[in-house]
Design a protein around this motif. Structure first.
Motif, PDB file in Angstrom:
ATOM      1  N   LEU A 305       0.755  -1.179  -0.157  1.00  0.00           N
ATOM      2  CA  LEU A 305       0.023   0.186   0.027  1.00  0.00           C
ATOM      3  C   LEU A 305       0.762   0.939   0.126  1.00  0.00           C
ATOM      4  N   ILE A 306       1.947   1.227   0.714  1.00  0.00           N
ATOM      5  CA  ILE A 306       2.779   2.429   0.699  1.00  0.00           C
ATOM      6  C   ILE A 306       3.454   2.691  -0.635  1.00  0.00           C
ATOM      7  N   MET A 307       3.741   1.618  -1.140  1.00  0.00           N
ATOM      8  CA  MET A 307       4.559   1.748  -2.456  1.00  0.00           C
ATOM      9  C   MET A 307       3.236   2.114  -3.500  1.00  0.00           C
ATOM     10  N   ASN A 308       2.192   1.631  -3.272  1.00  0.00           N
ATOM     11  CA  ASN A 308       1.038   1.963  -4.256  1.00  0.00           C
ATOM     12  C   ASN A 308       0.928   3.650  -4.451  1.00  0.00           C
ATOM     13  N   ALA A 309       1.226   4.277  -3.029  1.00  0.00           N
ATOM     14  CA  ALA A 309       1.156   5.650  -3.102  1.00  0.00           C
ATOM     15  C   ALA A 309       2.311   6.248  -3.904  1.00  0.00           C
ATOM     16  N   MET A 310       3.191   5.505  -4.056  1.00  0.00           N
ATOM     17  CA  MET A 310       4.510   5.997  -4.747  1.00  0.00           C
ATOM     18  C   MET A 310       4.442   5.905  -6.343  1.00  0.00           C
ATOM     19  N   VAL A 311       3.371   5.082  -6.815  1.00  0.00           N
ATOM     20  CA  VAL A 311       3.199   4.968  -8.227  1.00  0.00           C
ATOM     21  C   VAL A 311       3.067   6.141  -8.896  1.00  0.00           C
ATOM     22  N   PRO A 312       2.269   7.171  -8.647  1.00  0.00           N
ATOM     23  CA  PRO A 312       2.244   8.282  -9.759  1.00  0.00           C
ATOM     24  C   PRO A 312       3.519   8.912  -9.808  1.00  0.00           C
ATOM     25  N   LEU A 313       4.173   9.070  -8.559  1.00  0.00           N
ATOM     26  CA  LEU A 313       5.561   9.546  -8.605  1.00  0.00           C
ATOM     27  C   LEU A 313       6.494   8.809  -9.496  1.00  0.00           C
ATOM     28  N   LEU A 314       6.453   7.476  -9.345  1.00  0.00           N
ATOM     29  CA  LEU A 314       7.336   6.757 -10.346  1.00  0.00           C
ATOM     30  C   LEU A 314       7.164   6.897 -11.730  1.00  0.00           C
ATOM     31  N   ASN A 315       5.708   6.695 -11.834  1.00  0.00           N
ATOM     32  CA  ASN A 315       5.360   7.060 -13.338  1.00  0.00           C
ATOM     33  C   ASN A 315       5.778   8.225 -13.881  1.00  0.00           C
ATOM     34  N   ARG A 316       5.779   9.272 -12.986  1.00  0.00           N
ATOM     35  CA  ARG A 316       6.003  10.709 -13.605  1.00  0.00           C
ATOM     36  C   ARG A 316       7.730  10.885 -13.772  1.00  0.00           C
ATOM     37  N   TYR A 317       8.328  10.332 -12.907  1.00  0.00           N
ATOM     38  CA  TYR A 317       9.832  10.641 -12.816  1.00  0.00           C
ATOM     39  C   TYR A 317      10.706   9.406 -13.389  1.00  0.00           C
ATOM     40  N   VAL A 318      10.200   8.220 -13.578  1.00  0.00           N
ATOM     41  CA  VAL A 318      10.995   7.146 -14.080  1.00  0.00           C
ATOM     42  C   VAL A 318      10.435   6.804 -15.470  1.00  0.00           C
ATOM     43  N   LYS A 319      11.020   7.268 -16.522  1.00  0.00           N
ATOM     44  CA  LYS A 319      10.350   7.069 -17.791  1.00  0.00           C
ATOM     45  C   LYS A 319      11.201   5.688 -18.485  1.00  0.00           C
ATOM     46  N   PRO A 320      10.530   5.079 -19.540  1.00  0.00           N
ATOM     47  CA  PRO A 320      11.253   3.934 -19.965  1.00  0.00           C
ATOM     48  C   PRO A 320      12.322   4.563 -20.966  1.00  0.00           C
ATOM     49  N   LYS A 321      13.352   3.701 -21.279  1.00  0.00           N
ATOM     50  CA  LYS A 321      14.203   4.131 -22.350  1.00  0.00           C
ATOM     51  C   LYS A 321      13.735   4.522 -23.517  1.00  0.00           C
ATOM     52  N   ARG A 322      13.931   5.770 -24.018  1.00  0.00           N
ATOM     53  CA  ARG A 322      13.427   5.960 -25.243  1.00  0.00           C
ATOM     54  C   ARG A 322      14.196   5.654 -26.215  1.00  0.00           C
ATOM     55  N   PHE A 323      13.605   5.432 -27.603  1.00  0.00           N
ATOM     56  CA  PHE A 323      14.434   5.036 -28.720  1.00  0.00           C
ATOM     57  C   PHE A 323      14.922   6.383 -29.303  1.00  0.00           C
ATOM     58  N   GLY A 324      16.401   6.316 -29.444  1.00  0.00           N
ATOM     59  CA  GLY A 324      17.288   7.468 -30.067  1.00  0.00           C
ATOM     60  C   GLY A 324      17.306   8.407 -28.932  1.00  0.00           C
ATOM     61  N   GLU A 325      17.394   8.224 -27.672  1.00  0.00           N
ATOM     62  CA  GLU A 325      17.750   9.108 -26.708  1.00  0.00           C
ATOM     63  C   GLU A 325      19.384   8.929 -26.362  1.00  0.00           C
ATOM     64  N   VAL A 326      20.145   8.994 -27.279  1.00  0.00           N
ATOM     65  CA  VAL A 326      21.483   8.979 -27.278  1.00  0.00           C
ATOM     66  C   VAL A 326      21.933   9.991 -27.962  1.00  0.00           C
ATOM     67  N   ASN A 327      23.201  10.669 -27.707  1.00  0.00           N
ATOM     68  CA  ASN A 327      23.698  11.667 -28.732  1.00  0.00           C
ATOM     69  C   ASN A 327      24.416  11.114 -29.814  1.00  0.00           C
ATOM     70  N   ILE A 328      24.422  11.871 -30.947  1.00  0.00           N
ATOM     71  CA  ILE A 328      24.759  11.519 -32.495  1.00  0.00           C
ATOM     72  C   ILE A 328      26.248  10.965 -32.094  1.00  0.00           C
ATOM     73  N   GLN A 329      26.929  11.439 -31.356  1.00  0.00           N
ATOM     74  CA  GLN A 329      28.481  11.033 -31.392  1.00  0.00           C
ATOM     75  C   GLN A 329      28.583   9.702 -31.222  1.00  0.00           C
ATOM     76  N   SER A 330      28.068   9.235 -29.896  1.00  0.00           N
ATOM     77  CA  SER A 330      28.290   7.865 -29.267  1.00  0.00           C
ATOM     78  C   SER A 330      28.001   6.738 -30.219  1.00  0.00           C
TER      79      SER A 330
END
Lengths: 333, 443, 303
Positions: A305-330
């Motif tokens: 239940l405590i962690m349930n309360a954290m879910v909106p925060l987690l959804n907001r700040y922990v994002k899945p790895k986006r495709f193409g979220e790398v800099n061009i150099q690497s």
């Protein structure tokens, strides 16, 4: 034109998956644990489960029909699932009226006021269970001895309660363990406890079924169990006389039930793998914290239940790895 | 384990019903309607008028800008009228109606079946031929090919990728082209490589087409700089960014073009068109179209003149099935449904799919249960559930921050959603709005 | 016990006083001068925050009114002239008078008039349907019937008629804020002069196809035959792109155009029933000359 062709935006095919299939899939996965509970507690477990399911479904129907005045959606199976999970989290000897109160809290307070299916922030079954635990502590912590059917069943304590009591009295853990069932018994479920939580084995079978059917992903159960094992393991290594070993923590109480069936509740868990792992780890650590130092011998319900309360925060700040979220150099070279 | 792209993806039932059917040439139609806007970019300008006599391959509309493409007559005959007609979207589009008389080809077109493998032209001449022939991406996106082949300033193409993935269920036209015209395709690839000055090419083929893989390996054997890469079956592998990731391991940055990682992707059918345009002087006026569907009598692959009405194609494949409930232009994942079969085949028509009635309606939409399947299948690592909500609530700024513009509209989210939520529909709407917002912000 | 209470009360009081002092100085330091008239103007406005004036809510509009110092091009359609004269009083300036307007839906393609040619099985949203294709009837200009306008309306003034499948405007509730005009992807909704006794005559069609094509897709389509144009004595009717448009500012509501329309595309609202034999006299003369021409004619050339 006599027949009209359908026009809809793409895609024009569908995986065939549905909410109903998911809900009934979870219920199906709970069948092994239910069978074991019948073996252990007899018809009482059938009574508790049926009443809980019926109460949840009826409450949802009544609320949808008379308060919200929408088309009843009880066939989606979510209310029934809440009922089963609620039943699995109470002792088999719990009075029926108490269960109905719990169901009312689950559906009437934890689920429908937030907008029904998909919108509740907290796991309804756990809210109901915790409400019952706090309101009726005696009945909710009197565990019938397995195999002793009937009204005058002898009550006993759960392994976790025995451990907690023993540690409080200053007994070394090895001494306490002599009074407890063996690990094998704990795994199979030959112990006192809530209706559905006792057999780790049956629950794991159900969990694997859900994994194979892709109803859940491995992230939450694995991170819950792993974090609980590591966290309790650290203390066990520090002082084996004061703390129980991680295996014991894993297979007693509701940890397996929680890890596979309660924490993975889709509505109240985070939306991407990274966040799910953090969510699971939080549950594992909180559970062990409550078990070791909390007032209650078991803490998975509160942890979830405590962690349930954290879910909106987690959804907001922990994002899945986006495709193409790398800099061009690497990427070059 | 075969290569594939990393994030997300789904595997819809393949249903490649027409995979074993050789490409047939469809009989000439009586009239054709050739729209002048068959590509992304500005519609071409009509250069013919009512009563003009035309030969097959004659220019009827010329490009009206850099991002545009020539349109050629696919038949010989008389211009009936230059007027609007419906396209797949139902909206009226400008085009040329031609009454077919005979089948007289422009003399410049080499109608000899002999394969011409010697490459005599230089890079600029090849590009000019491609532009002249009005070649656009035939996979469905219809982006003018010559634009794609000329990299923006400061960027250089390093590798040419040929998209033989055909990840859309049902469609088999590229598969058949690889089997029947492999040799021409290799020449097409060499032409493209020469045009862009790249010395490496790779053909990505999903391993549900083992015959095509072995055929292409056999043909590419003599060319050390052309490799064939078998790929694990996973949708949307045919997406440019996904294909580049799968074949080269490079990841096109968000918002950038594939050229930023040195890759240029062209489709099999486009490569074939390039061969025909450069070696045979043949403009793009016909293409291979898969006509298929579970209850279609005779699912087939047809070589069709652009402008032929779709009803003729359907008739050739055994007529409209009794239980047909939906007709789709393209594949089932990204194709467009349409109701009027009296619309023309265009350069972007890769398939005509007839869905049975019981598969054509969507399931009942339920509330989102936050199962996070849309997130796990999104090949771009986006959060479709969130993007849909933001679009529905018209919170465009947040949608932009959540990278709504990265969406490739593959439909994996809607495909997988157990609650049948119209995820992609709203995301597409949001993309339109956010795109307009971003353009308006630019000075 | 008493000491504990004493200390508690004392500590809290001290904290309270200290915070008050800090707050006072901070407030002094960061004070932003604001014209007090902005508040007054805002109170005079309806407070619906509908955005019909073109500003983000009533306060933004009030600021604009005060800052500009005059009221040209500033008008609150919800409050109307009364409200604007109130605002003008506060600011001590003249208010522009505008005719009250009301939304009209310029499509009469009911299920009966305009047979369906396909079945739309997507989300109930006009915006999505319009971006996908031309619509579920033969007419690419007509109403899609998904009710984006109904959703957009903050005043419950527009609703879907379930029988016709078309939206209808409640003249009483409509405040001409223009939200529905913006929401309609087919630009079918026009804000039109309310007219004496709410009487309106307008062409309920936006079909720009040639007559035959238009007629085929909808029985009540305007076919651009220009009969009404010839009939009109006041030059109120213009034909462009096979479509007639009645300029509400020139129209004297003489009702002569409606009977000549071969497809009944011209709609008369809130008029007494027509006499069987037409008289040559205009039925009602306009009561006052029109000062400000307000045309919501969408730019048809851009479509």
């Amino acid at each position: 034109m006599s027949k009209l062709f359908t026009i809809s935006p793409s895609p024009h095919v569908h995986s065939g998956d549905s909410v109903n299939k998911i809900m009934y899939g979870v219920i199906l996965a709970l069948v092994p644990a239910f069978i074991w509970s019948v073996v252990m507690f007899g018809l009482d477990s059938v009574r508790v489960t049926l009443i809980a399911v019926a109460a949840c479904v009826v409450f949802e129907l009544l609320i949808q029909k008379f308060i919200l005045k929408v088309k009843p959606q009880i066939a989606d199976g979510s209310a029934a699932l809440t009922g089963v999970l609620l039943a699995f989290n109470v002792p088999a000897s719990v009075p029926s009226w108490m269960l109905i109160v719990g169901a009312l809290v689950s559906i009437g307070i934890a689920k429908m006021p937030f907008g029904g299916l998909g919108n509740n922030p907290f796991n309804p079954a756990l809210v109901g269970r915790v409400f019952m635990l706090i309101s009726f502590p005696v009945q909710m912590t009197s565990w019938p001895v397995a195999g002793s059917f009937g009204v005058d069943a002898v009550t006993t304590a759960t392994p976790l309660a025995i451990l907690k009591e023993g540690v409080k009295n200053g007994q070394p853990v090895i001494e306490i363990f002599k009074n407890l069932p063996t690990n094998m018994d704990l795994l199979i479920g030959n112990m006192a406890g809530s209706l559905g939580e006792i057999s780790a084995l049956a629950l794991i079978i159900g969990g694997l079924f859900m994994l194979v059917r892709k109803i859940i992903t491995w992230h939450i159960p694995v991170s819950v169990m792993l974090s609980a094992a590591i966290f309790s393991g650290i203390f066990w290594l520090i002082d084996p006389a004061k703390f129980a070993d991680p295996i014991f923590h894993l297979i007693t109480g509701g940890l397996i039930l929680g890890a596979f069936f309660m924490a993975t509740d889709m509505v109240t868990s985070p939306m991407n793998p990274k966040a799910q792992i953090i969510f699971g780890a939080g549950i594992g650590i909180l559970t062990i914290l409550i078990r070791l130092w909390g007032a209650y011998p078991e803490g998975i319900s509160f942890a979830i239940l405590i962690m349930n309360a954290m879910v909106p925060l987690l959804n907001r700040y922990v994002k899945p790895k986006r495709f193409g979220e790398v800099n061009i150099q690497s990427t070059k070279g | 384990m075969l290569k594939s792209f990393k994030i997300g993806g789904v595997h819809p039932a393949e249903n490649k019903l027409s995979a074993s059917k050789a490409i047939e040439v469809l009989a000439l139609p009586k009239t054709v309607f050739i729209p002048v806007g068959q590509h992304i970019g500005a519609p071409a300008e009509v250069v013919v008028k009512k009563g003009d006599k035309l030969l097959v391959g004659q220019l009827i509309a010329k490009t009206s800008g850099f991002v545009s493409a020539n349109i050629h007559s696919s038949v010989s005959g008389t211009v009936k009228k230059v007027e609007t007609g419906p396209d797949t979207s139902g909206y009226q589009k400008m085009g040329v109606y031609i009454d077919v008389e005979d089948d007289l080809w422009d003399e410049q077109i080499d109608r000899n079946n002999e394969i011409k493998s010697a490459i005599t032209l230089d890079s600029a001449a090849i590009l000019a031929k491609i532009q002249e022939a009005g070649i656009v991406g035939l996979g469905g996106a219809t982006f003018p090919t010559h634009v794609k082949l000329i990299p923006p300033k400061g960027m250089k193409a390093e590798v040419l990728l040929i998209n033989g993935v055909e990840c859309e269920p049902y469609l088999t036209s590229d598969h058949r082209l690889m089997l029947e015209h492999g040799e021409e395709l290799i020449i097409g690839i060499r032409l493209l490589m020469k045009a862009m000055n790249v010395n490496r090419a790779a053909i990505g083929i999903e391993n549900n087409k083992p015959d095509a893989i072995s055929e292409m390996i056999k043909l590419a054997y003599r060319h050390t700089n052309i490799s064939v890469v078998p790929l694990r079956v996973k949708y949307p592998q045919g997406g440019e960014k996904q294909l580049i990731k799968a074949v080269t391991g490079r990841e096109v940055p968000s918002g950038a073009l594939p050229i930023s990682v040195g890759a240029v992707v062209t489709n099999i059918a486009t490569t074939f068109a390039v061969y025909e345009a450069v070696q045979k002087n043949k403009p793009l006026f016909e293409r291979v179209v898969t006509v298929t569907g579970k209850s279609v009598k005779n699912p087939s692959n047809y070589k069709v003149r652009i402008g032929t009405t779709i009803s003729e194609l359907i008739e050739a494949a055994g007529g409209l099935p009794e239980n047909c409930g939906k007709i789709i232009n393209g594949g089932p994942m990204m194709g467009k449904a349409f109701a009027n079969t009296e619309i023309p085949v265009t350069k972007g028509t890769s398939g005509i799919l007839m869905m049975p009635e019981k598969e054509s309606k969507r399931g009942e939409t339920m509330p989102c249960i936050r199962c996070s399947r849309c997130v796990s299948v999104c090949p771009m690592g986006l959060e479709p559930y969130l993007l849909m909500t933001l679009s529905e609530k018209q919170i465009w700024e947040s949608a932009e921050n959540e990278k709504i513009m990265d969406c490739i509209e593959c439909g994996s989210c809607s495909y997988t959603c157990p609650a049948n939520r119209p995820l992609l529909d709203y995301i597409r709407l949001g993309k339109g709005k956010v795109g307009a917002l971003m353009r308006s912000r630019k000075p | 016990m008493t000491t504990i209470i004493l200390y508690t009360v004392l500590t809290l009081s001290i904290i309270g006083v200290l915070s008050a002092i800090v707050l006072y100085f901070v407030a002094q330091k960061f004070k932003v001068y604001e014209d007090p008239r902005i508040d007054q103007v805002e109170t005079a406005l309806p407070g619906a925050n509908c955005g019909g004036c073109g500003f983000a809510g009533c306060r933004a509009f009030a600021e604009a009114c005060v800052n500009k110092g005059e009221l040209t091009d500033l008008f609150c359609p919800v409050g109307g002239n009364d409200c604007m004269s109130g605002v003008a009083n506060i600011l001590g300036i003249e208010a522009e008078k505008k005719d009250p307007r009301v939304a009209v839906v310029r499509c009469n393609g009911t299920c009966e008039h305009r047979p369906k040619t396909n079945f739309f099985d997507g989300p109930v949203s006009c915006a999505i349907a319009a971006s996908l294709y031309s619509g579920d009837t033969g007419c690419q200009y007509g109403c899609l019937g998904c009710g984006d306008c109904v959703v957009a309306c903050d005043f419950d003034a527009i609703y879907m008629n379930q029988v016709t499948g078309l939206p209808e405007v409640d003249d009483e509730k409509c405040v001409a804020c223009g939200a529905c005009v913006k929401a309609c992807p087919k630009t079918l909704i026009e804000l039109r002069k309310k007219g004496p006794k709410d009487r309106k005559i307008y062409v309920a069609c936006r079909n720009q196809d040639k007559g035959g094509v238009a007629r085929k897709s909808c029985a009540v389509a305007c076919i651009g035959c220009s009969k009404c144009e010839k009939e009109c004595k006041y030059d109120a009717i213009t034909i462009a792109n096979n479509l007639a448009f009645i300029d509400a500012d020139k129209c004297k509501l003489c009702r002569k155009c409606a009977p000549v329309c071969p497809t009944n595309a011209i709609i008369e609202l809130n008029f007494p029933p027509r006499k069987v034999v037409l008289t040559e006299q205009p039925v009602s003369a306009p009561e006052k000359p029109i000062e400000v021409p307000v045309s919501a004619e969408p730019k048809s050339s851009a479509i």
